[in-house]
Design an enzyme around this catalytic site. Structure first.
Site, PDB file in Angstrom:
ATOM      1  CB  THR A  15      -1.257  -0.165   0.988  1.00 31.49           C
ATOM      2  OG1 THR A  15      -2.056  -1.366   1.429  1.00 31.49           O
ATOM      3  CG2 THR A  15      -2.128   0.815   1.298  1.00 31.49           C
ATOM      4  CE1 TYR A 124      -0.704  -8.482  10.719  1.00 29.04           C
ATOM      5  CE2 TYR A 124      -3.370  -8.263  10.860  1.00 29.04           C
ATOM      6  CZ  TYR A 124      -2.009  -8.376  10.005  1.00 29.04           C
ATOM      7  OH  TYR A 124      -2.067  -6.584   9.818  1.00 29.04           O
ATOM      8  CE  LYS A 128      -1.910  -4.541  11.954  1.00 29.97           C
ATOM      9  NZ  LYS A 128      -0.414  -3.247  11.128  1.00 29.97           N
TER      10      LYS A 128
END
Length: 281
Positions: A15, A124, A128
């Site tokens: 990205t 994970y 985050k």
């Protein structure tokens, strides 16, 4: 041409690479600074690259900008351990955000994950979620949290799990409707574009979360065509003066060209003015 400046961290990822290219091509930005551990392949006149070690990043390494785009992220497999993974996905973004706050950068946009939740069963997503919570607690002037689904695009490094996931979601896409629509895979280039749209056009709020299904629909506003169409410019038959003038539109020529009325009766020249040669006194 705009006068905005942007800082991008995580510019060498899927990205981030697309984001840097789009920022450089956007007329609103005159300066794009990348802070990275290695030099990106992309080059542009607007682009400045600062090679830094994120473990020793200092306040002077971050200059003022209108937006800080954070695309930092890795995988546990690539990181090699949970400790390294948390350093890249949690510690670095939080430290950079703190420095950006000190520098007075008004807006941070950060990529987390669709299932980000500090209480998630998945490690994970917990990391985050922990990052999102810490950034909110930091009290940034403006924070935009980007939560994409599985990213699609050509990566430099091969990720078997993502390749399998992309194929599965591709065939399952017609079935992902309603609440499941948010699970559809999304192009990394679209995520990058959506971040710029958010920075330039979204309503300013202290904290905003953008789920994947919202990111898919974000686009630059269409410019209104305020000019006449090409036909109006070049339709000579429509725009030429008529050969005849109707009675109601006629103007009395005598009113306009009445020579007697506007006759000059006095001279403005002084007849007594005499001209002498230079050698005459």
């Amino acid at each position: 041409m705009g006068m905005r400046a942007a800082i991008v961290v995580g510019a060498t990822g899927l990205t981030g690479t697309s984001l840097v290219a789009q920022l450089c091509e956007n007329d609103e930005y005159i300066s794009v600074t990348v802070i990275a551990r290695q030099k990106p392949a992309f080059e542009h006149a607007k682009l400045e690259v600062k090679i830094r070690n994120f473990d020793t990043l200092e306040e002077n390494d971050i200059e003022f900008a209108h937006e800080l785009y954070c695309c930092l992220g890795t995988t546990i497999k690539k990181a090699g351990s949970r400790e390294v993974f948390e350093k890249v996905d949690f510690e670095y973004p939080l430290a950079i955000a703190s420095l950006a706050k000190k520098r007075g950068i008004p807006h941070m946009l950060v990529i987390t994950a669709m299932g980000a939740n500090a209480n998630s069963l998945f490690y994970y997503n917990r990391v985050k979620g922990k990052l999102e919570h810490a950034l909110k607690e930091l009290g940034l002037q403006r924070l935009s949290i980007i939560r994409p689904s599985l990213l699609i695009g050509a990566r430099k490094d091969f990720r078997f799990g993502e390749k399998v996931g992309q194929k599965v979601l591709k065939f399952a896409k017609p079935l992902l409707v309603g609440p499941l629509k948010r699970s559809r895979a999304i192009e990394a280039s679209q995520v990058a574009k959506a971040m710029i749209v958010i920075a330039l056009y979204s309503k300013e709020q202290p904290v905003t979360i953008y789920p994947s299904q919202k990111l898919v629909s974000l686009d630059f506003p269409k410019l209104k065509d305020e000019q006449a169409s090409r036909d109006n410019y070049f339709n000579w038959e429509k725009n030429k003066l008529p050969n005849t003038i109707d009675e109601d539109s006629k103007v009395n020529r005598d009113v306009i060209i009445n020579r007697d009325k506007f006759k000059v009766t006095e001279s403005v020249v002084d007849k007594e003015v005499n001209f002498k040669r230079r050698d005459e006194k």
